[in-house]
Design a protein around this motif. Structure first.
Motif, PDB file in Angstrom:
ATOM      1  N   CYS A  61       0.839  -1.209   0.000  1.00 42.77           N
ATOM      2  CA  CYS A  61       0.000   0.000   0.000  1.00 42.77           C
ATOM      3  C   CYS A  61       0.871   1.255   0.000  1.00 42.77           C
ATOM      4  O   CYS A  61       0.591   2.217  -0.734  1.00 42.77           O
ATOM      5  CB  CYS A  61      -0.948   0.003   1.195  1.00 42.77           C
ATOM      6  SG  CYS A  61      -2.263  -1.230   1.088  1.00 42.77           S
ATOM      7  N   LEU A  62       1.931   1.248   0.795  1.00 43.57           N
ATOM      8  CA  LEU A  62       2.867   2.379   0.803  1.00 43.57           C
ATOM      9  C   LEU A  62       3.579   2.505  -0.543  1.00 43.57           C
ATOM     10  O   LEU A  62       3.798   3.617  -1.042  1.00 43.57           O
ATOM     11  CB  LEU A  62       3.882   2.220   1.931  1.00 43.57           C
ATOM     12  CG  LEU A  62       3.340   2.358   3.353  1.00 43.57           C
ATOM     13  CD1 LEU A  62       4.406   1.996   4.377  1.00 43.57           C
ATOM     14  CD2 LEU A  62       2.812   3.763   3.594  1.00 43.57           C
ATOM     15  N   LEU A  63       3.920   1.374  -1.139  1.00 42.57           N
ATOM     16  CA  LEU A  63       4.556   1.378  -2.449  1.00 42.57           C
ATOM     17  C   LEU A  63       3.625   1.981  -3.504  1.00 42.57           C
ATOM     18  O   LEU A  63       4.072   2.724  -4.382  1.00 42.57           O
ATOM     19  CB  LEU A  63       4.959  -0.047  -2.833  1.00 42.57           C
ATOM     20  CG  LEU A  63       5.827  -0.238  -4.051  1.00 42.57           C
ATOM     21  CD1 LEU A  63       7.172   0.454  -3.879  1.00 42.57           C
ATOM     22  CD2 LEU A  63       6.031  -1.717  -4.318  1.00 42.57           C
ATOM     23  N   SER A  64       2.342   1.694  -3.390  1.00 43.78           N
ATOM     24  CA  SER A  64       1.356   2.299  -4.297  1.00 43.78           C
ATOM     25  C   SER A  64       1.357   3.812  -4.167  1.00 43.78           C
ATOM     26  O   SER A  64       1.298   4.531  -5.161  1.00 43.78           O
ATOM     27  CB  SER A  64      -0.053   1.769  -4.003  1.00 43.78           C
ATOM     28  OG  SER A  64      -0.149   0.421  -4.325  1.00 43.78           O
ATOM     29  N   LYS A  65       1.427   4.283  -2.939  1.00 41.99           N
ATOM     30  CA  LYS A  65       1.436   5.721  -2.676  1.00 41.99           C
ATOM     31  C   LYS A  65       2.709   6.364  -3.225  1.00 41.99           C
ATOM     32  O   LYS A  65       2.654   7.383  -3.912  1.00 41.99           O
ATOM     33  CB  LYS A  65       1.317   5.952  -1.167  1.00 41.99           C
ATOM     34  CG  LYS A  65       1.300   7.372  -0.739  1.00 41.99           C
ATOM     35  CD  LYS A  65      -0.054   7.962  -0.949  1.00 41.99           C
ATOM     36  CE  LYS A  65      -0.101   9.339  -0.280  1.00 41.99           C
ATOM     37  NZ  LYS A  65      -1.215  10.094  -0.730  1.00 41.99           N
ATOM     38  N   VAL A  66       3.847   5.764  -2.932  1.00 41.16           N
ATOM     39  CA  VAL A  66       5.144   6.331  -3.337  1.00 41.16           C
ATOM     40  C   VAL A  66       5.286   6.346  -4.859  1.00 41.16           C
ATOM     41  O   VAL A  66       5.809   7.303  -5.426  1.00 41.16           O
ATOM     42  CB  VAL A  66       6.306   5.538  -2.684  1.00 41.16           C
ATOM     43  CG1 VAL A  66       7.646   5.898  -3.284  1.00 41.16           C
ATOM     44  CG2 VAL A  66       6.315   5.768  -1.186  1.00 41.16           C
ATOM     45  N   THR A  67       4.824   5.299  -5.531  1.00 45.29           N
ATOM     46  CA  THR A  67       4.975   5.195  -6.985  1.00 45.29           C
ATOM     47  C   THR A  67       3.814   5.833  -7.742  1.00 45.29           C
ATOM     48  O   THR A  67       3.727   5.678  -8.959  1.00 45.29           O
ATOM     49  CB  THR A  67       5.111   3.732  -7.427  1.00 45.29           C
ATOM     50  OG1 THR A  67       3.916   3.028  -7.094  1.00 45.29           O
ATOM     51  CG2 THR A  67       6.314   3.074  -6.795  1.00 45.29           C
ATOM     52  N   LYS A  68       2.940   6.520  -7.036  1.00 41.68           N
ATOM     53  CA  LYS A  68       1.769   7.160  -7.650  1.00 41.68           C
ATOM     54  C   LYS A  68       0.942   6.153  -8.439  1.00 41.68           C
ATOM     55  O   LYS A  68       0.607   6.361  -9.590  1.00 41.68           O
ATOM     56  CB  LYS A  68       2.194   8.344  -8.506  1.00 41.68           C
ATOM     57  CG  LYS A  68       2.840   9.434  -7.684  1.00 41.68           C
ATOM     58  CD  LYS A  68       3.225  10.610  -8.527  1.00 41.68           C
ATOM     59  CE  LYS A  68       3.830  11.642  -7.599  1.00 41.68           C
ATOM     60  NZ  LYS A  68       5.057  12.202  -8.056  1.00 41.68           N
ATOM     61  N   GLU A  69       0.678   5.042  -7.804  1.00 44.48           N
ATOM     62  CA  GLU A  69      -0.167   3.959  -8.299  1.00 44.48           C
ATOM     63  C   GLU A  69       0.384   3.217  -9.510  1.00 44.48           C
ATOM     64  O   GLU A  69      -0.369   2.777 -10.364  1.00 44.48           O
ATOM     65  CB  GLU A  69      -1.581   4.454  -8.601  1.00 44.48           C
ATOM     66  CG  GLU A  69      -2.466   4.504  -7.388  1.00 44.48           C
ATOM     67  CD  GLU A  69      -3.929   4.511  -7.751  1.00 44.48           C
ATOM     68  OE1 GLU A  69      -4.501   3.404  -7.855  1.00 44.48           O
ATOM     69  OE2 GLU A  69      -4.473   5.599  -7.917  1.00 44.48           O
ATOM     70  N   GLN A  70       1.701   3.065  -9.586  1.00 40.62           N
ATOM     71  CA  GLN A  70       2.244   2.149 -10.585  1.00 40.62           C
ATOM     72  C   GLN A  70       1.759   0.735 -10.264  1.00 40.62           C
ATOM     73  O   GLN A  70       1.526  -0.059 -11.158  1.00 40.62           O
ATOM     74  CB  GLN A  70       3.769   2.203 -10.622  1.00 40.62           C
ATOM     75  CG  GLN A  70       4.312   3.498 -11.166  1.00 40.62           C
ATOM     76  CD  GLN A  70       3.936   3.723 -12.619  1.00 40.62           C
ATOM     77  OE1 GLN A  70       4.061   2.820 -13.437  1.00 40.62           O
ATOM     78  NE2 GLN A  70       3.469   4.909 -12.929  1.00 40.62           N
ATOM     79  N   ILE A  71       1.664   0.445  -8.980  1.00 41.23           N
ATOM     80  CA  ILE A  71       0.924  -0.721  -8.495  1.00 41.23           C
ATOM     81  C   ILE A  71      -0.322  -0.123  -7.862  1.00 41.23           C
ATOM     82  O   ILE A  71      -0.230   0.677  -6.940  1.00 41.23           O
ATOM     83  CB  ILE A  71       1.728  -1.515  -7.450  1.00 41.23           C
ATOM     84  CG1 ILE A  71       2.984  -2.092  -8.080  1.00 41.23           C
ATOM     85  CG2 ILE A  71       0.879  -2.625  -6.852  1.00 41.23           C
ATOM     86  CD1 ILE A  71       3.891  -2.789  -7.106  1.00 41.23           C
ATOM     87  N   SER A  76      -2.858  -3.546  -4.140  1.00 41.41           N
ATOM     88  CA  SER A  76      -2.163  -3.577  -2.851  1.00 41.41           C
ATOM     89  C   SER A  76      -3.097  -3.971  -1.719  1.00 41.41           C
ATOM     90  O   SER A  76      -2.722  -4.736  -0.826  1.00 41.41           O
ATOM     91  CB  SER A  76      -1.538  -2.213  -2.561  1.00 41.41           C
ATOM     92  OG  SER A  76      -0.548  -1.935  -3.517  1.00 41.41           O
ATOM     93  N   TRP A  77      -4.313  -3.457  -1.756  1.00 38.41           N
ATOM     94  CA  TRP A  77      -5.277  -3.792  -0.714  1.00 38.41           C
ATOM     95  C   TRP A  77      -5.630  -5.274  -0.776  1.00 38.41           C
ATOM     96  O   TRP A  77      -5.779  -5.937   0.243  1.00 38.41           O
ATOM     97  CB  TRP A  77      -6.513  -2.915  -0.841  1.00 38.41           C
ATOM     98  CG  TRP A  77      -7.407  -2.884   0.366  1.00 38.41           C
ATOM     99  CD1 TRP A  77      -7.429  -3.758   1.416  1.00 38.41           C
ATOM    100  CD2 TRP A  77      -8.425  -1.937   0.646  1.00 38.41           C
ATOM    101  NE1 TRP A  77      -8.397  -3.407   2.314  1.00 38.41           N
ATOM    102  CE2 TRP A  77      -9.022  -2.279   1.863  1.00 38.41           C
ATOM    103  CE3 TRP A  77      -8.889  -0.808  -0.038  1.00 38.41           C
ATOM    104  CZ2 TRP A  77     -10.071  -1.555   2.416  1.00 38.41           C
ATOM    105  CZ3 TRP A  77      -9.928  -0.097   0.524  1.00 38.41           C
ATOM    106  CH2 TRP A  77     -10.510  -0.465   1.740  1.00 38.41           C
ATOM    107  N   MET A  78      -5.760  -5.820  -2.006  1.00 37.54           N
ATOM    108  CA  MET A  78      -6.045  -7.247  -2.122  1.00 37.54           C
ATOM    109  C   MET A  78      -4.854  -8.066  -1.636  1.00 37.54           C
ATOM    110  O   MET A  78      -5.029  -9.122  -1.024  1.00 37.54           O
ATOM    111  CB  MET A  78      -6.402  -7.625  -3.556  1.00 37.54           C
ATOM    112  CG  MET A  78      -6.796  -9.090  -3.698  1.00 37.54           C
ATOM    113  SD  MET A  78      -8.128  -9.653  -2.597  1.00 37.54           S
ATOM    114  CE  MET A  78      -9.546  -8.969  -3.395  1.00 37.54           C
ATOM    115  N   ILE A  79      -3.642  -7.590  -1.851  1.00 42.95           N
ATOM    116  CA  ILE A  79      -2.452  -8.272  -1.321  1.00 42.95           C
ATOM    117  C   ILE A  79      -2.517  -8.285   0.206  1.00 42.95           C
ATOM    118  O   ILE A  79      -2.211  -9.294   0.839  1.00 42.95           O
ATOM    119  CB  ILE A  79      -1.167  -7.602  -1.850  1.00 42.95           C
ATOM    120  CG1 ILE A  79      -1.011  -7.900  -3.342  1.00 42.95           C
ATOM    121  CG2 ILE A  79       0.059  -8.065  -1.075  1.00 42.95           C
ATOM    122  CD1 ILE A  79       0.063  -7.092  -4.044  1.00 42.95           C
ATOM    123  N   LEU A  80      -2.949  -7.183   0.796  1.00 39.49           N
ATOM    124  CA  LEU A  80      -3.131  -7.119   2.251  1.00 39.49           C
ATOM    125  C   LEU A  80      -4.157  -8.156   2.701  1.00 39.49           C
ATOM    126  O   LEU A  80      -3.922  -8.898   3.661  1.00 39.49           O
ATOM    127  CB  LEU A  80      -3.572  -5.714   2.673  1.00 39.49           C
ATOM    128  CG  LEU A  80      -3.818  -5.552   4.161  1.00 39.49           C
ATOM    129  CD1 LEU A  80      -2.646  -4.828   4.804  1.00 39.49           C
ATOM    130  CD2 LEU A  80      -5.082  -4.777   4.395  1.00 39.49           C
TER     131      LEU A  80
END
Length: 144
Positions: A61-71, A76-80
């Protein structure tokens, strides 16, 4: 039995992701509530495996935020959610299978000029492949 339910839930999300390129937040919230309920009543994973799975999901989820939703946030939420259900070790196998197949398909698509390098593709189908792989690896879909 809960694994089949989790797989069906992921399958519905996959259809949404393919058609709309997004997954509704309400759907993901229902998934989180369901994953927590499974963990409370069925206890399929040890508490620390579940906690590590949650940490991996939060990192995505943090990676989504940092990469501006590249993932995407939905991915990310489903991965959680998968981390809550399956625990860290199985989640890592799910992610390895998912990213591996995604990479292979993407490279073939780019080489055949069916995909462009910056094109966005839905990731839920690859998560589904990872979950199916874990379920097949464990034998039946019903056990722990």
């Amino acid at each position: 039995m809960w694994k089949i339910g989790a797989g069906l839930f992921l399958f519905m999300g996959m259809l949404w992701d393919i058609r709309k390129r997004e997954v509704p937040m309400v759907y993901l919230l229902i998934g989180t509530i369901g994953a927590v309920a499974i963990q409370i009543w069925q206890r399929p994973q040890l508490w620390y495996e579940c906690l590590l799975g949650v940490i991996i999901g939060i990192l995505f989820c943090l990676l989504s935020k940092v990469t501006k939703e590249q993932i995407g946030y939905g991915d990310s939420w489903m991965i959680l959610n998968l981390g809550i259900c399956f625990g860290a070790w199985k989640l890592l196998v799910i992610l390895a299978l998912g990213f591996g197949v995604c990479s292979l398909i993407t490279v073939v698509g780019v080489l055949r000029k069916k995909l462009r390098r910056k094109e966005r593709i839905p990731f839920y189908p690859f998560l589904m492949i990872g979950v199916a792989g874990v379920m097949l690896w464990e034998g039946d879909g019903y056990g722990r």
